[in-house]
Design a protein around this motif. Structure first.
Motif, PDB file in Angstrom:
ATOM      1  N   SER A 130       2.261  66.569 118.759  1.00  0.00           N
ATOM      2  CA  SER A 130       2.086  67.210 117.150  1.00  0.00           C
ATOM      3  C   SER A 130       1.497  68.474 117.656  1.00  0.00           C
ATOM      4  N   ARG A 131       0.667  68.481 118.673  1.00  0.00           N
ATOM      5  CA  ARG A 131       0.022  69.778 118.895  1.00  0.00           C
ATOM      6  C   ARG A 131       0.835  70.848 119.848  1.00  0.00           C
ATOM      7  N   THR A 132       1.662  70.282 120.698  1.00  0.00           N
ATOM      8  CA  THR A 132       2.696  71.050 121.326  1.00  0.00           C
ATOM      9  C   THR A 132       3.755  71.715 120.169  1.00  0.00           C
ATOM     10  N   LEU A 133       4.070  70.773 119.023  1.00  0.00           N
ATOM     11  CA  LEU A 133       4.812  71.447 117.986  1.00  0.00           C
ATOM     12  C   LEU A 133       4.252  72.508 117.323  1.00  0.00           C
ATOM     13  N   ALA A 134       3.094  72.148 117.093  1.00  0.00           N
ATOM     14  CA  ALA A 134       2.063  73.223 116.235  1.00  0.00           C
ATOM     15  C   ALA A 134       1.970  74.417 116.897  1.00  0.00           C
ATOM     16  N   ARG A 135       1.723  74.499 118.342  1.00  0.00           N
ATOM     17  CA  ARG A 135       1.492  75.729 118.861  1.00  0.00           C
ATOM     18  C   ARG A 135       2.867  76.326 118.948  1.00  0.00           C
ATOM     19  N   THR A 136       4.135  75.967 119.225  1.00  0.00           N
ATOM     20  CA  THR A 136       5.376  76.435 119.026  1.00  0.00           C
ATOM     21  C   THR A 136       5.614  77.085 117.736  1.00  0.00           C
ATOM     22  N   VAL A 184       3.854  72.207 105.372  1.00  0.00           N
ATOM     23  CA  VAL A 184       4.270  72.596 106.721  1.00  0.00           C
ATOM     24  C   VAL A 184       2.884  73.216 107.264  1.00  0.00           C
ATOM     25  N   PHE A 185       2.447  74.183 106.690  1.00  0.00           N
ATOM     26  CA  PHE A 185       1.283  74.713 107.185  1.00  0.00           C
ATOM     27  C   PHE A 185       0.258  73.764 107.682  1.00  0.00           C
ATOM     28  N   MET A 186      -0.136  72.741 106.377  1.00  0.00           N
ATOM     29  CA  MET A 186      -1.047  71.778 106.860  1.00  0.00           C
ATOM     30  C   MET A 186      -0.943  70.866 107.910  1.00  0.00           C
ATOM     31  N   LEU A 187       0.282  70.547 108.093  1.00  0.00           N
ATOM     32  CA  LEU A 187       0.565  69.868 109.326  1.00  0.00           C
ATOM     33  C   LEU A 187       0.496  70.742 110.594  1.00  0.00           C
ATOM     34  N   ALA A 188       0.723  71.935 110.490  1.00  0.00           N
ATOM     35  CA  ALA A 188       0.757  72.761 111.718  1.00  0.00           C
ATOM     36  C   ALA A 188      -0.741  73.203 112.140  1.00  0.00           C
ATOM     37  N   GLU A 194      -2.635  71.753 115.691  1.00  0.00           N
ATOM     38  CA  GLU A 194      -3.029  72.789 116.339  1.00  0.00           C
ATOM     39  C   GLU A 194      -4.567  72.245 116.807  1.00  0.00           C
ATOM     40  N   ALA A 195      -5.111  71.730 115.688  1.00  0.00           N
ATOM     41  CA  ALA A 195      -6.665  71.428 116.132  1.00  0.00           C
ATOM     42  C   ALA A 195      -6.733  69.872 116.621  1.00  0.00           C
ATOM     43  N   GLY A 196      -5.599  69.270 116.820  1.00  0.00           N
ATOM     44  CA  GLY A 196      -5.638  67.999 117.012  1.00  0.00           C
ATOM     45  C   GLY A 196      -6.365  66.971 116.232  1.00  0.00           C
ATOM     46  N   ALA A 197      -6.544  67.134 114.806  1.00  0.00           N
ATOM     47  CA  ALA A 197      -7.185  66.453 113.922  1.00  0.00           C
ATOM     48  C   ALA A 197      -6.256  65.425 113.412  1.00  0.00           C
ATOM     49  N   LYS A 198      -6.825  64.213 113.052  1.00  0.00           N
ATOM     50  CA  LYS A 198      -6.156  63.332 112.060  1.00  0.00           C
ATOM     51  C   LYS A 198      -6.589  63.538 110.628  1.00  0.00           C
ATOM     52  N   ILE A 199      -5.431  63.753 109.889  1.00  0.00           N
ATOM     53  CA  ILE A 199      -5.300  64.015 108.668  1.00  0.00           C
ATOM     54  C   ILE A 199      -4.596  62.903 107.875  1.00  0.00           C
ATOM     55  N   ARG A 200      -5.230  62.660 106.701  1.00  0.00           N
ATOM     56  CA  ARG A 200      -4.529  61.733 105.612  1.00  0.00           C
ATOM     57  C   ARG A 200      -4.213  62.746 104.401  1.00  0.00           C
ATOM     58  N   TRP A 201      -3.407  62.636 103.578  1.00  0.00           N
ATOM     59  CA  TRP A 201      -3.101  63.466 102.213  1.00  0.00           C
ATOM     60  C   TRP A 201      -2.744  62.808 101.182  1.00  0.00           C
ATOM     61  N   ARG A 205       3.935  58.068 108.144  1.00  0.00           N
ATOM     62  CA  ARG A 205       3.327  58.175 109.423  1.00  0.00           C
ATOM     63  C   ARG A 205       2.789  59.524 109.812  1.00  0.00           C
ATOM     64  N   LEU A 206       3.210  60.548 108.638  1.00  0.00           N
ATOM     65  CA  LEU A 206       2.565  61.915 108.643  1.00  0.00           C
ATOM     66  C   LEU A 206       1.258  61.855 108.037  1.00  0.00           C
ATOM     67  N   GLY A 207       0.782  60.512 107.565  1.00  0.00           N
ATOM     68  CA  GLY A 207      -0.678  60.785 106.993  1.00  0.00           C
ATOM     69  C   GLY A 207      -0.737  60.644 105.538  1.00  0.00           C
ATOM     70  N   GLY A 208       0.452  60.254 104.958  1.00  0.00           N
ATOM     71  CA  GLY A 208       0.571  60.390 103.183  1.00  0.00           C
ATOM     72  C   GLY A 208      -0.005  59.256 102.780  1.00  0.00           C
ATOM     73  N   ILE A 209      -0.539  59.265 101.752  1.00  0.00           N
ATOM     74  CA  ILE A 209      -0.894  58.098 100.877  1.00  0.00           C
ATOM     75  C   ILE A 209      -0.411  58.502  99.468  1.00  0.00           C
TER      76      ILE A 209
END
Length: 190
Positions: free
Chosen positions: A4-10, A43-47, A51-58, A75-79
């Protein structure tokens, strides 16, 4: 480095949008995503999180979790939130936070990207769980996205929302015409 960090940085290297962000808090917190005017906000939220390596839920409308999308969204943190019966959502989220899981809960208080103000669930969750609130943003006028300051809500709804409004005053969102003023109905009652 994680996938996820590699994808975000790209993404950030290739994007015409610039990431300008303060760090994620090092403890659980609530992240406000505003102005919420486009599906690109997701998309911005995931990126940003990647980038931060943070675990999010939404929180997302329950229809996003139907069919093949359900497992992916979870899987992407959705509730999932069923807007026809939202009463238990705040309590469910509070239980998750109180379980000790370190998580950054992303909430878009504008809800459906239209309306006359913000929904107050984010405020109630932050106050009842003692969570700091980080102000995330999208601003098409500067082509920037990121995280702004992290604030502690005081319980003085009007004063807290004045702070929020001051931060978002110059943030336009992806589609500026769809921006909603950060105002809670309960401010008028306070």
């Amino acid at each position: 480095m994680s996938v996820s960090r590699t994808l975000a940085r790209t993404y950030w290297r290739l994007s015409r949008w610039e990431l300008r962000t303060e760090p994620f808090p090092d403890r659980s917190g609530l992240l406000v995503g505003a102005p919420h005017t486009s599906n690109w906000d997701f998309v911005f939220m995931l990126a940003i999180a990647g980038e931060a390596g943070a675990k999010i839920r939404w929180l997302g409308k329950h229809t996003l979790f139907r069919g093949w999308r359900g497992p992916l969204m979870r899987r992407l943190g959705g509730i999932p939130v069923d807007r026809r019966d939202p009463a238990g959502v705040v309590d469910d989220v509070l239980a998750m936070v109180r379980s000790g899981e370190v998580v950054h809960l992303v909430v878009t208080p504008e809800g459906t990207r239209s309306g006359s103000g913000w929904k107050s669930g984010f405020y109630r969750i932050a106050r009842e769980a003692g969570l700091p609130v980080t102000l995330g943003y999208v601003d098409r006028t500067t082509m920037t996205v990121g995280l702004g300051p992290t604030i502690e809500l005081t319980g003085d709804v009007r004063a807290d929302m004045d702070t929020v409004r001051a931060f978002y005053a110059d943030k336009a969102g992806f589609h500026p015409a769809l921006r909603t003023e950060p105002r809670l109905a309960r401010e008028e009652a306070a």
